[in-house]
Design a protein around this motif. Structure first.
Motif, PDB file in Angstrom:
ATOM      1  N   GLU A  40       7.147  17.182  12.084  1.00 28.90           N
ATOM      2  CA  GLU A  40       6.496  16.872  13.357  1.00 28.90           C
ATOM      3  C   GLU A  40       5.460  17.944  13.695  1.00 28.90           C
ATOM      4  O   GLU A  40       4.347  17.643  14.123  1.00 28.90           O
ATOM      5  N   PHE A  41       5.855  19.176  13.488  1.00 30.36           N
ATOM      6  CA  PHE A  41       5.008  20.327  13.785  1.00 30.36           C
ATOM      7  C   PHE A  41       3.739  20.296  12.930  1.00 30.36           C
ATOM      8  O   PHE A  41       2.625  20.423  13.431  1.00 30.36           O
ATOM      9  N   VAL A  42       3.912  20.114  11.633  1.00 34.08           N
ATOM     10  CA  VAL A  42       2.787  20.137  10.693  1.00 34.08           C
ATOM     11  C   VAL A  42       1.886  18.923  10.868  1.00 34.08           C
ATOM     12  O   VAL A  42       0.656  19.047  10.923  1.00 34.08           O
ATOM     13  N   SER A  43       2.464  17.739  10.957  1.00 33.33           N
ATOM     14  CA  SER A  43       1.649  16.527  11.066  1.00 33.33           C
ATOM     15  C   SER A  43       0.837  16.526  12.358  1.00 33.33           C
ATOM     16  O   SER A  43      -0.337  16.144  12.360  1.00 33.33           O
ATOM     17  N   GLU A  44       1.442  16.995  13.450  1.00 37.14           N
ATOM     18  CA  GLU A  44       0.706  17.061  14.705  1.00 37.14           C
ATOM     19  C   GLU A  44      -0.432  18.057  14.603  1.00 37.14           C
ATOM     20  O   GLU A  44      -1.556  17.816  15.072  1.00 37.14           O
ATOM     21  N   GLY A  45      -0.174  19.193  13.962  1.00 34.68           N
ATOM     22  CA  GLY A  45      -1.207  20.205  13.796  1.00 34.68           C
ATOM     23  C   GLY A  45      -2.372  19.701  12.973  1.00 34.68           C
ATOM     24  O   GLY A  45      -3.543  19.866  13.359  1.00 34.68           O
ATOM     25  N   ILE A  46      -2.085  19.068  11.832  1.00 32.34           N
ATOM     26  CA  ILE A  46      -3.150  18.553  10.971  1.00 32.34           C
ATOM     27  C   ILE A  46      -3.922  17.443  11.671  1.00 32.34           C
ATOM     28  O   ILE A  46      -5.157  17.367  11.582  1.00 32.34           O
ATOM     29  N   ASN A  47      -3.224  16.577  12.389  1.00 28.76           N
ATOM     30  CA  ASN A  47      -3.895  15.487  13.100  1.00 28.76           C
ATOM     31  C   ASN A  47      -4.816  16.005  14.198  1.00 28.76           C
ATOM     32  O   ASN A  47      -5.869  15.421  14.460  1.00 28.76           O
ATOM     33  N   GLN A  48      -4.418  17.088  14.843  1.00 27.74           N
ATOM     34  CA  GLN A  48      -5.243  17.665  15.897  1.00 27.74           C
ATOM     35  C   GLN A  48      -6.440  18.412  15.318  1.00 27.74           C
ATOM     36  O   GLN A  48      -7.555  18.308  15.827  1.00 27.74           O
ATOM     37  N   ILE A  49      -6.209  19.176  14.257  1.00 25.68           N
ATOM     38  CA  ILE A  49      -7.291  19.965  13.659  1.00 25.68           C
ATOM     39  C   ILE A  49      -8.321  19.080  12.982  1.00 25.68           C
ATOM     40  O   ILE A  49      -9.523  19.286  13.123  1.00 25.68           O
ATOM     41  N   GLU A  50      -7.853  18.076  12.240  1.00 28.11           N
ATOM     42  CA  GLU A  50      -8.773  17.188  11.538  1.00 28.11           C
ATOM     43  C   GLU A  50      -8.278  15.748  11.592  1.00 28.11           C
ATOM     44  O   GLU A  50      -7.476  15.311  10.771  1.00 28.11           O
ATOM     45  N   PRO A  51      -8.724  14.992  12.604  1.00 23.42           N
ATOM     46  CA  PRO A  51      -8.279  13.605  12.750  1.00 23.42           C
ATOM     47  C   PRO A  51      -8.907  12.641  11.739  1.00 23.42           C
ATOM     48  O   PRO A  51      -8.408  11.537  11.541  1.00 23.42           O
ATOM     49  N   SER A  52     -10.008  13.073  11.106  1.00 24.02           N
ATOM     50  CA  SER A  52     -10.708  12.184  10.179  1.00 24.02           C
ATOM     51  C   SER A  52     -10.250  12.397   8.736  1.00 24.02           C
ATOM     52  O   SER A  52     -10.312  13.509   8.212  1.00 24.02           O
ATOM     53  N   ASP A  53      -9.834  11.327   8.077  1.00 25.88           N
ATOM     54  CA  ASP A  53      -9.432  11.410   6.676  1.00 25.88           C
ATOM     55  C   ASP A  53     -10.616  11.724   5.762  1.00 25.88           C
ATOM     56  O   ASP A  53     -10.432  12.205   4.637  1.00 25.88           O
ATOM     57  N   GLN A  54     -11.840  11.457   6.253  1.00 25.18           N
ATOM     58  CA  GLN A  54     -13.027  11.690   5.446  1.00 25.18           C
ATOM     59  C   GLN A  54     -13.224  13.169   5.126  1.00 25.18           C
ATOM     60  O   GLN A  54     -13.884  13.522   4.140  1.00 25.18           O
ATOM     61  N   ASN A  55     -12.673  14.040   5.962  1.00 26.12           N
ATOM     62  CA  ASN A  55     -12.843  15.476   5.765  1.00 26.12           C
ATOM     63  C   ASN A  55     -11.650  16.133   5.084  1.00 26.12           C
ATOM     64  O   ASN A  55     -11.538  17.365   5.075  1.00 26.12           O
ATOM     65  N   LEU A  56     -10.764  15.331   4.516  1.00 24.97           N
ATOM     66  CA  LEU A  56      -9.593  15.863   3.820  1.00 24.97           C
ATOM     67  C   LEU A  56      -9.777  15.715   2.317  1.00 24.97           C
ATOM     68  O   LEU A  56     -10.280  14.693   1.840  1.00 24.97           O
ATOM     69  N   PHE A  57      -9.343  16.719   1.556  1.00 29.37           N
ATOM     70  CA  PHE A  57      -9.464  16.689   0.100  1.00 29.37           C
ATOM     71  C   PHE A  57      -8.444  15.757  -0.540  1.00 29.37           C
ATOM     72  O   PHE A  57      -8.639  15.271  -1.646  1.00 29.37           O
ATOM     73  N   ALA A  58      -7.317  15.536   0.152  1.00 26.65           N
ATOM     74  CA  ALA A  58      -6.243  14.697  -0.394  1.00 26.65           C
ATOM     75  C   ALA A  58      -5.761  13.732   0.684  1.00 26.65           C
ATOM     76  O   ALA A  58      -6.182  13.813   1.843  1.00 26.65           O
ATOM     77  N   LYS A  59      -4.876  12.825   0.317  1.00 25.87           N
ATOM     78  CA  LYS A  59      -4.324  11.878   1.272  1.00 25.87           C
ATOM     79  C   LYS A  59      -3.534  12.628   2.343  1.00 25.87           C
ATOM     80  O   LYS A  59      -2.836  13.601   2.053  1.00 25.87           O
ATOM     81  N   ARG A  60      -3.660  12.153   3.582  1.00 28.75           N
ATOM     82  CA  ARG A  60      -3.036  12.848   4.710  1.00 28.75           C
ATOM     83  C   ARG A  60      -1.523  12.984   4.535  1.00 28.75           C
ATOM     84  O   ARG A  60      -0.967  14.058   4.774  1.00 28.75           O
ATOM     85  N   ASP A  61      -0.858  11.911   4.111  1.00 29.25           N
ATOM     86  CA  ASP A  61       0.592  11.999   3.976  1.00 29.25           C
ATOM     87  C   ASP A  61       1.004  12.978   2.879  1.00 29.25           C
ATOM     88  O   ASP A  61       2.020  13.674   2.992  1.00 29.25           O
ATOM     89  N   LEU A  62       0.194  13.077   1.820  1.00 32.27           N
ATOM     90  CA  LEU A  62       0.474  14.028   0.752  1.00 32.27           C
ATOM     91  C   LEU A  62       0.295  15.469   1.252  1.00 32.27           C
ATOM     92  O   LEU A  62       1.112  16.346   0.941  1.00 32.27           O
ATOM     93  N   ILE A  63      -0.769  15.697   2.014  1.00 32.87           N
ATOM     94  CA  ILE A  63      -1.026  17.036   2.558  1.00 32.87           C
ATOM     95  C   ILE A  63       0.113  17.464   3.470  1.00 32.87           C
ATOM     96  O   ILE A  63       0.607  18.593   3.396  1.00 32.87           O
ATOM     97  N   ILE A  64       0.544  16.559   4.344  1.00 26.78           N
ATOM     98  CA  ILE A  64       1.635  16.878   5.276  1.00 26.78           C
ATOM     99  C   ILE A  64       2.914  17.220   4.509  1.00 26.78           C
ATOM    100  O   ILE A  64       3.588  18.203   4.816  1.00 26.78           O
ATOM    101  N   LYS A  65       3.231  16.414   3.490  1.00 26.88           N
ATOM    102  CA  LYS A  65       4.432  16.680   2.689  1.00 26.88           C
ATOM    103  C   LYS A  65       4.317  18.021   1.971  1.00 26.88           C
ATOM    104  O   LYS A  65       5.288  18.795   1.908  1.00 26.88           O
ATOM    105  N   TYR A  66       3.152  18.315   1.436  1.00 27.49           N
ATOM    106  CA  TYR A  66       2.918  19.581   0.725  1.00 27.49           C
ATOM    107  C   TYR A  66       3.107  20.779   1.670  1.00 27.49           C
ATOM    108  O   TYR A  66       3.813  21.736   1.348  1.00 27.49           O
TER     109      TYR A  66
END
Length: 217
Positions: A132-158
């Motif tokens: 919850e902590f990580v996913s909320e942080g990533i969603n707030q910092i970068e809401p756009s998937d276009q600016n992510l190097f990998a899939k959002r769910d993979l990044i959160i799990k990592y």
């Protein structure tokens, strides 16, 4: 509705039983510990134990639930918890600090149930909070998937998996870095990665410069 007050004697007995349980878990495996062991360590009668818990499993699960509930409330993983925070400032987010502070406050508990014995129920519950902590942080910092190097769910799990193992490593090493330093380092790693400068870029430039310096035969 007002909460029913618990008899102070009940609170004291449960505190003694929980402390006895943790003391035993720091030196022995869960399967090796009996209700009699816990009762003896807590200096209460076995019959008294059963007035509060049906068995050692219930004691452990309730204790884990209480501790994780407190952690979740203190860290505060609500939607607004990252509002107006300047990530360019050289300070960790207060929620990062609070995460490590709460673990430090309950160090014996986490050491006994995450390190000496890795209890799956605690591991999965803690990972859920970190998720919850990580996913909320990533969603707030970068809401756009276009600016992510990998899939959002993979990044959160990592990131959440790294968080959990770093926390366990920190506990194993008796909290050898301060709460503030751990919070700052982990937040920086999560956002920027481990390198100040891209080492592959500079290695490539160095190789190119070396090639240009070679004498022509």
């Amino acid at each position: 509705m007002t909460k029913q007050k618990i008899d102070p004697r009940v609170i004291r007995t449960r505190r003694l039983l929980k402390q006895a349980f943790i003391d035993l878990m720091e030196v022995r495996a869960f399967d090796e510990i009996t209700v009699q062991d816990i009762s003896d360590k807590a200096t209460v009668k076995r019959a008294t134990f059963y007035l509060h818990y049906k068995d050692k499993n219930e004691l452990m699960i309730q204790y884990i639930d209480e501790t994780l509930k407190d952690l979740r409330e203190k860290v505060n993983v609500q939607i607004s918890f990252l509002d107006n925070f300047d990530y360019l400032d050289q300070q960790p987010h207060p929620s990062f600090v609070q995460l490590f502070h709460q673990i430090a406050e309950n160090f014996a508990f986490y050491r006994a149930l995450l390190v000496t014995n890795r209890i799956p129920y605690l591991t999965s519950g803690l990972l859920e909070i970190i998720h919850e902590f990580v996913s909320e942080g990533i969603n707030q910092i970068e809401p756009s998937d276009q600016n992510l190097f990998a899939k959002r769910d993979l990044i959160i799990k990592y990131v959440e998996s790294a968080f959990l193992e770093v926390i366990i490593w920190w506990i194993e090493n008796n909290m050898h870095y301060s709460e503030h330093e751990m919070a700052f380092q982990l937040m920086t790693l999560s956002i920027k990665g481990p390198y100040k400068n891209n080492p592959l870029k500079y290695r490539s430039l160095s190789a190119e410069n070396d090639a240009n310096k070679k004498p022509i035969n």
